[in-house]
Write an enzyme that holds these catalytic residues in place. Structure first.
Site, PDB file in Angstrom:
ATOM      1  N   ARG A  51      39.664  40.611  27.501  1.00  0.00           N
ATOM      2  CA  ARG A  51      38.258  40.989  27.382  1.00  0.00           C
ATOM      3  C   ARG A  51      37.800  42.015  28.412  1.00  0.00           C
ATOM      4  O   ARG A  51      37.166  43.019  28.077  1.00  0.00           O
ATOM      5  CB  ARG A  51      37.315  39.776  27.573  1.00  0.00           C
ATOM      6  CG  ARG A  51      37.028  39.001  26.334  1.00  0.00           C
ATOM      7  CD  ARG A  51      36.914  37.554  26.703  1.00  0.00           C
ATOM      8  NE  ARG A  51      38.188  37.138  27.200  1.00  0.00           N
ATOM      9  CZ  ARG A  51      39.202  36.762  26.400  1.00  0.00           C
ATOM     10  NH1 ARG A  51      39.033  36.687  25.125  1.00  0.00           N
ATOM     11  NH2 ARG A  51      40.384  36.444  26.899  1.00  0.00           N
ATOM     12  N   THR A  52      38.070  41.726  29.673  1.00  0.00           N
ATOM     13  CA  THR A  52      37.453  42.547  30.721  1.00  0.00           C
ATOM     14  C   THR A  52      37.976  43.980  30.639  1.00  0.00           C
ATOM     15  O   THR A  52      37.201  44.940  30.611  1.00  0.00           O
ATOM     16  CB  THR A  52      37.727  41.933  32.107  1.00  0.00           C
ATOM     17  OG1 THR A  52      37.382  40.553  32.043  1.00  0.00           O
ATOM     18  CG2 THR A  52      36.910  42.614  33.179  1.00  0.00           C
ATOM     19  N   LYS A  80      56.565  49.216  44.143  1.00  0.00           N
ATOM     20  CA  LYS A  80      57.371  49.904  45.180  1.00  0.00           C
ATOM     21  C   LYS A  80      56.808  49.619  46.565  1.00  0.00           C
ATOM     22  O   LYS A  80      57.275  50.178  47.549  1.00  0.00           O
ATOM     23  CB  LYS A  80      57.355  51.416  44.931  1.00  0.00           C
ATOM     24  CG  LYS A  80      57.873  51.824  43.578  1.00  0.00           C
ATOM     25  CD  LYS A  80      57.605  53.319  43.348  1.00  0.00           C
ATOM     26  CE  LYS A  80      57.714  53.665  41.879  1.00  0.00           C
ATOM     27  NZ  LYS A  80      57.058  54.941  41.580  1.00  0.00           N
ATOM     28  N   ARG A 101      41.122  44.658  38.810  1.00  0.00           N
ATOM     29  CA  ARG A 101      41.370  43.203  38.874  1.00  0.00           C
ATOM     30  C   ARG A 101      42.612  42.986  39.716  1.00  0.00           C
ATOM     31  O   ARG A 101      43.603  43.715  39.571  1.00  0.00           O
ATOM     32  CB  ARG A 101      41.568  42.617  37.478  1.00  0.00           C
ATOM     33  CG  ARG A 101      42.027  41.162  37.524  1.00  0.00           C
ATOM     34  CD  ARG A 101      42.041  40.508  36.162  1.00  0.00           C
ATOM     35  NE  ARG A 101      40.689  40.270  35.677  1.00  0.00           N
ATOM     36  CZ  ARG A 101      40.416  39.569  34.575  1.00  0.00           C
ATOM     37  NH1 ARG A 101      41.399  39.045  33.854  1.00  0.00           N
ATOM     38  NH2 ARG A 101      39.175  39.387  34.188  1.00  0.00           N
ATOM     39  N   HIS A 129      33.846  37.169  39.861  1.00  0.00           N
ATOM     40  CA  HIS A 129      34.018  37.957  38.636  1.00  0.00           C
ATOM     41  C   HIS A 129      32.623  38.438  38.236  1.00  0.00           C
ATOM     42  O   HIS A 129      32.042  37.986  37.253  1.00  0.00           O
ATOM     43  CB  HIS A 129      34.632  37.061  37.553  1.00  0.00           C
ATOM     44  CG  HIS A 129      35.174  37.789  36.357  1.00  0.00           C
ATOM     45  ND1 HIS A 129      34.915  39.118  36.087  1.00  0.00           N
ATOM     46  CD2 HIS A 129      35.968  37.343  35.338  1.00  0.00           C
ATOM     47  CE1 HIS A 129      35.519  39.461  34.962  1.00  0.00           C
ATOM     48  NE2 HIS A 129      36.165  38.412  34.504  1.00  0.00           N
TER      49      HIS A 129
HETATM   50  N1   CP Z   1      36.596  36.446  30.626  1.00  0.00           N
HETATM   51  C1   CP Z   1      37.667  37.168  31.072  1.00  0.00           C
HETATM   52  O1   CP Z   1      37.711  37.601  32.228  1.00  0.00           O
HETATM   53  O2   CP Z   1      38.644  37.356  30.145  1.00  0.00           O
HETATM   54  P1   CP Z   1      39.967  38.206  30.395  1.00  0.00           P
HETATM   55  O3   CP Z   1      40.775  37.469  31.459  1.00  0.00           O
HETATM   56  O4   CP Z   1      40.657  38.258  29.080  1.00  0.00           O
HETATM   57  O5   CP Z   1      39.551  39.552  30.913  1.00  0.00           O
END
Ligand code: CP
Length: 305
Positions: A51-52, A80, A101, A129
């Site tokens: 999603r993100t 590396k 991320r 998040h």
């Molecule tokens: N909600 C969420 O962060 O989903 P993903 O891990 O798929 O990005």
């Protein structure tokens, strides 16, 4: 230049501005279709995502911009031994904004200290998040009409679930919200959330171990997955993973106006028999993620339409 690392990096007024911009984008998609023409978003995902990452990329494409990046550390020079700081300095030469991320808590913060362009934390370990939080706030606003005065039950892995930590921090700044924390004792929210957020701000909260005992009181139930990837011990994960499964029988005493939310991905926490229940908001929530990220990109790039 502003980064988004922690949900409280944005004031309540700034959050309201982003949510209102997202609502305007939803109503006037065409007007925004070239807003980021010539701009580039880099998505640097050192940890898996559906999603993100994809909603960030779709967001930039729908704004007329371009995207580049990687979807796993394995396909980057991190393998590396390149540091996060060097990676960010370099990608900042190629992109106008970076969504990142990383499994290590604090990595996006480290990146922001050397970045020539805005950095967005797209999830750091079990910590925060913030763009999921913006997604959740937009969903609550659209489902409930207001970000004040409701009772929310947060259920599942409240220890490692970064979406829960960020959402609590953000919602604690609105009025009249009661938090009911539903978890096994091994997966309770970290102590700092209790002391630094709830107790310090005199916020109404309650900790329970079953959803049945509180279901009738809830306006929102926010289900979460047990975060397998954060466990040190497989046996503990197996023992705890199916503690809570929301299904029709559990909703017997629930309000007709309940909203069922989940940041997704789901494993077993919500039975698929609920997917067609009008109270199931989790796929609408995933769609809201794209619109709110469009609004965030515009805001951080200082683009006015
Ligand atoms: N909600 C969420 O962060 O989903 P993903 O891990 O798929 O990005």
């Amino acid at each position: 230049m502003k980064h988004l690392i922690d949900p409280t990096d944005l004031s309540v007024e700034e959050i309201d501005g982003i949510l209102n911009l997202a609502l305007d984008i939803i109503s006037n998609k065409e007007r925004y279709s070239e807003a980021c023409k010539g701009k580039k978003l880099a998505t640097l995902f050192f940890e898996p995502s559906t999603r993100t990452r994809l909603s960030f990329e779709a967001a930039m494409m729908e704004l007329g911009g371009n995207v580049l990046g990687f979807s796993s550390a394995d396909s980057s020079s991190a393998t590396k031994g390149e540091s996060v700081g060097d990676t960010i300095r370099v990608v900042g030469c190629y992109a106008d904004i970076i969504a990142m991320r990383h499994p290590k808590e604090g990595a996006p913060m480290l990146g922001s200290m050397v970045s020539p362009v805005p950095i967005i934390n797209a999830g750091d370990g079990g910590h925060n998040h913030p763009t999921q939080t913006l997604t959740d706030l937009l969903t609550i606003k659209r489902e409930k009409g207001d970000l004040n005065n409701f009772t929310i039950g947060l259920c599942g892995d409240l220890k490692f679930g970064r979406t829960v930590h960020s959402l609590i921090k953000a919602l604690s700044r609105y009025e009249g919200i009661k938090f009911i924390l539903i978890s096994p004792k091994e997966l309770k929210v970290p102590d700092y959330i209790i002391t630094e957020v709830f107790e310090k701000n005199n916020i109404d909260y309650e900790e329970v171990t079953t959803m049945e005992e509180v279901m009738s009181k809830l306006d929102i139930i926010y289900m979460t997955r047990v975060q397998k990837e954060r466990f040190f011990n497989e046996a503990d994960y197996v023992r705890l993973k199916d503690t809570y499964i929301l299904d029709k029988s559990k909703l017997k005493n629930a309000k007709e106006t309940l909203s069922i939310m989940h940041p997704l991905p789901r494993v077993n926490e919500i039975s698929t028999e609920l997917d067609d229940d009008p109270r199931a908001a989790y796929f609408r929530q995933a769609l809201n993620g794209k619109y709110v990220r469009m609004a965030l990109i515009l805001t951080l790039l200082g683009v006015n339409v």
